[in-house]
Design an enzyme around this catalytic site. Structure first.
Site, PDB file in Angstrom:
ATOM      1  CE1 TYR A 153      64.013  48.437  29.585  1.00  0.00           C
ATOM      2  CE2 TYR A 153      62.499  49.605  31.016  1.00  0.00           C
ATOM      3  CZ  TYR A 153      63.637  48.851  30.847  1.00  0.00           C
ATOM      4  OH  TYR A 153      64.396  48.496  31.949  1.00  0.00           O
ATOM      5  CG  ASP A 255      54.311  47.002  30.178  1.00  0.00           C
ATOM      6  OD1 ASP A 255      53.899  47.348  31.308  1.00  0.00           O
ATOM      7  OD2 ASP A 255      55.521  46.955  29.876  1.00  0.00           O
ATOM      8  CE  LYS A 283      58.262  53.042  34.875  1.00  0.00           C
ATOM      9  NZ  LYS A 283      59.596  53.567  35.031  1.00  0.00           N
TER      10      LYS A 283
HETATM   11  C1  LIG Z   1      56.233  50.090  29.954  1.00  0.00           C
HETATM   12  C2  LIG Z   1      57.210  49.613  30.978  1.00  0.00           C
HETATM   13  N1  LIG Z   1      57.174  48.332  31.376  1.00  0.00           N
HETATM   14  C3  LIG Z   1      58.024  47.854  32.299  1.00  0.00           C
HETATM   15  C4  LIG Z   1      58.983  48.663  32.866  1.00  0.00           C
HETATM   16  C5  LIG Z   1      59.935  48.117  33.884  1.00  0.00           C
HETATM   17  O1  LIG Z   1      59.590  48.564  35.137  1.00  0.00           O
HETATM   18  P1  LIG Z   1      60.639  48.568  36.348  1.00  0.00           P
HETATM   19  O2  LIG Z   1      61.640  49.639  36.037  1.00  0.00           O
HETATM   20  O3  LIG Z   1      59.812  48.854  37.550  1.00  0.00           O
HETATM   21  O4  LIG Z   1      61.266  47.211  36.399  1.00  0.00           O
HETATM   22  C6  LIG Z   1      59.054  50.006  32.488  1.00  0.00           C
HETATM   23  C7  LIG Z   1      60.055  50.917  33.088  1.00  0.00           C
HETATM   24  O5  LIG Z   1      60.268  52.025  32.671  1.00  0.00           O
HETATM   25  C8  LIG Z   1      58.156  50.497  31.507  1.00  0.00           C
HETATM   26  O6  LIG Z   1      58.191  51.757  31.090  1.00  0.00           O
END
Ligand SMILES: Cc1ncc(COP(=O)(O)O)c(C=O)c1O
Length: 458
Positions: A153, A255, A283
């Site tokens: 994700y 990521d 986050k």
């Molecule tokens: C690995 C990862 N990348 C991107 C995101 C997306 O982040 P946001 O919810 O701040 O848009 C998340 C959200 O859980 C994530 O776990």
């Protein structure tokens, strides 16, 4: 639904009537009654009144040890005093200018000191920065296709809305997963450029590079898959994946939205000793405020500096969020804090393992940095297909039973994991473990019964 699980959900409903009412009312104006689809779960989500340190209270007045922590966004814990102080100071002198102020450089310096990158651009959410990271990779390579992992994700945008939670009747060959678009409204032209590989399977990515020579702009990966519970990379996997990208002229994007502020002082780059081409952060780096970033070498970020690629945003680096971010980097994400978090997490994982052993639960606990999870699976999960086999009813039983006894062990949904904050204490961990030890025999009994009759997914 088996009787013990039903009983826990009934207890939840008895303890939280105000949340139920608030949810019913909210649902008339807000789809699902929540602002993000992840926040909804049946019968209804808890509505929160307030939070402090490692705990929150719901609107019925029940208190919980909070290991949801905004889906991992709060390693600082609630209302961290240093973050609050920095924000309060900024509130008095202006919250939004859309003009530079100097904190961009200060925070970029902090990030470049910890991660193997030279230049940084800031945003407001993980989705935003992964979108820009992919755009950056496409701008640099002049290629269109990207590779993501099955079950990975990276936010809600079209390029990564592929094979996030594919179902068994959709996902095809385990060595060559079928890309499955997640839900409606996703643009085919964009999602159609996304290829899918299983995590921890280098050969599958190699085959994609061979099949599409000169077409793949980037491979994007969560260094620890934390949207299928808690799934560690095999030894050397990330380095090999990085190498494979180099050999094929593609960008390796790590990521670090989840790992960047929670795994180690220098995130997964430091923890696994990997040097990706592009990283994304989000986050926990904001200490409770919406801060995100993408970063890379001077050469890669050159396409932005030379105005070849466009990146913008009204709210980018607003002073309140930047003040929170700076305070978080300086006072929360310190080496001492990571040592403390590791100590607490080891205690929690060990405690879980102990109870698992004593009760005969078919499960394991794993963790690193500030994160970890109880996984209802007989052996270490290596990819989405393993995770998919988890008995959802037993997991749901675990989650509600913990909540009913004052512990939000993790966000709802078995694809998530716990987060510890620097404001949690050894006592919180003891309490968490005591509650788990108290409910584990019932979980083990339910699990045994279900295995005897071959029940699995509900
Ligand atoms: C690995 C990862 N990348 C991107 C995101 C997306 O982040 P946001 O919810 O701040 O848009 C998340 C959200 O859980 C994530 O776990």
């Amino acid at each position: 639904m088996y009787p013990e699980l039903k009983k826990e959900i009934e207890t939840y409903e008895k303890r939280t009537p105000k949340s139920k009412e608030a949810h019913t009312r909210a649902s008339s104006r807000v789809p699902l009654g929540v602002a993000s689809n992840y926040r909804y779960y049946p019968p209804y989500p808890l509505f929160v009144r307030d939070g402090k340190g490692g705990r929150i209270r719901d609107i019925d007045g029940n208190e919980y040890i909070d290991h949801n922590l905004c889906y991992g966004g709060l390693v600082a814990g609630h209302c961290h005093p240093m973050v609050m102080r920095a924000v309060e100071e900024r509130l008095k002198i202006g919250t939004l200018f859309g003009m530079p102020h100097g904190m961009e450089l200060e925070l970029a310096d902090e990030i470049c000191a910890r991660f193997p990158v030279e230049m940084v651009r800031f945003g407001n959410s993980g989705s935003e920065v992964t979108q820009y990271a992919l755009k950056l990779a496409r701008a640099v390579t002049g290629r269109a296709k990207i590779v993501k992992m099955e079950g990975g994700y990276h936010g809600g945008h079209d390029a990564v809305s592929v094979s996030v939670k594919p179902k068994a009747d959709q996902f095809g060959d385990p060595e060559n997963p079928t890309p499955v678009v997640s839900g409606q409204g996703v643009l085919k032209g964009t999602s159609g450029e996304t290829l899918v590989a299983p995590f921890n399977n280098l050969a599958a990515v190699e085959r994609l590079f061979a099949k599409y020579p000169g077409e793949i702009a980037a491979v994007i990966v969560e260094p620890i898959m934390m949207n299928i519970g808690f799934c560690m990379p095999d030894e050397g996997y990330l380095q090999a994946l990085c190498e494979l990208c180099r050999r094929n002229g593609a960008m390796f994007i790590m990521d670090e939205v989840k790992t960047g502020g929670k795994l180690a002082w220098g995130g997964a780059c430091e923890y696994f000793n990997v040097k990706p081409d592009i990283i994304t952060l989000g986050k926990s780096i904001g200490g409770g405020f919406s801060l995100a970033a993408f970063a890379a070498s001077r050469e890669i970020m050159g396409v932005i500096a030379q105005q070849k690629m466009f990146h913008a945003g009204t709210y980018n680096t607003n002073p309140v969020v930047m003040a929170a971010g700076l305070a978080t980097f300086k006072h929360v994400l310190t080496r001492d804090s990571f040592a403390y978090l590791n100590k607490l997490n080891t205690k929690l994982v060990d405690g879980y393992r102990d109870t698992i052993r004593k009760t005969g639960l078919v499960a394991y606990a794993d963790g690193a940095g500030a994160n970890g999870a109880l996984m209802f699976y007989p052996k270490r999960v290596r990819n989405h297909r393993d995770w998919y086999q988890i008995d959802v009813d037993v997991w749901t039983h675990y989650w509600f039973a913990m909540v009913n006894r004052g512990v939000i062990a993790q966000p709802y949904w078995w694809d998530e994991q716990w987060t510890l904050s620097v404001q949690h204490t050894e006592k919180d961990i003891d309490e968490h473990l005591e509650v788990f030890a108290g409910i584990a025999p019932a979980l083990a009994a339910a699990q045994q019964e279900r295995m005897a009759v071959g029940a699995h997914h509900s």
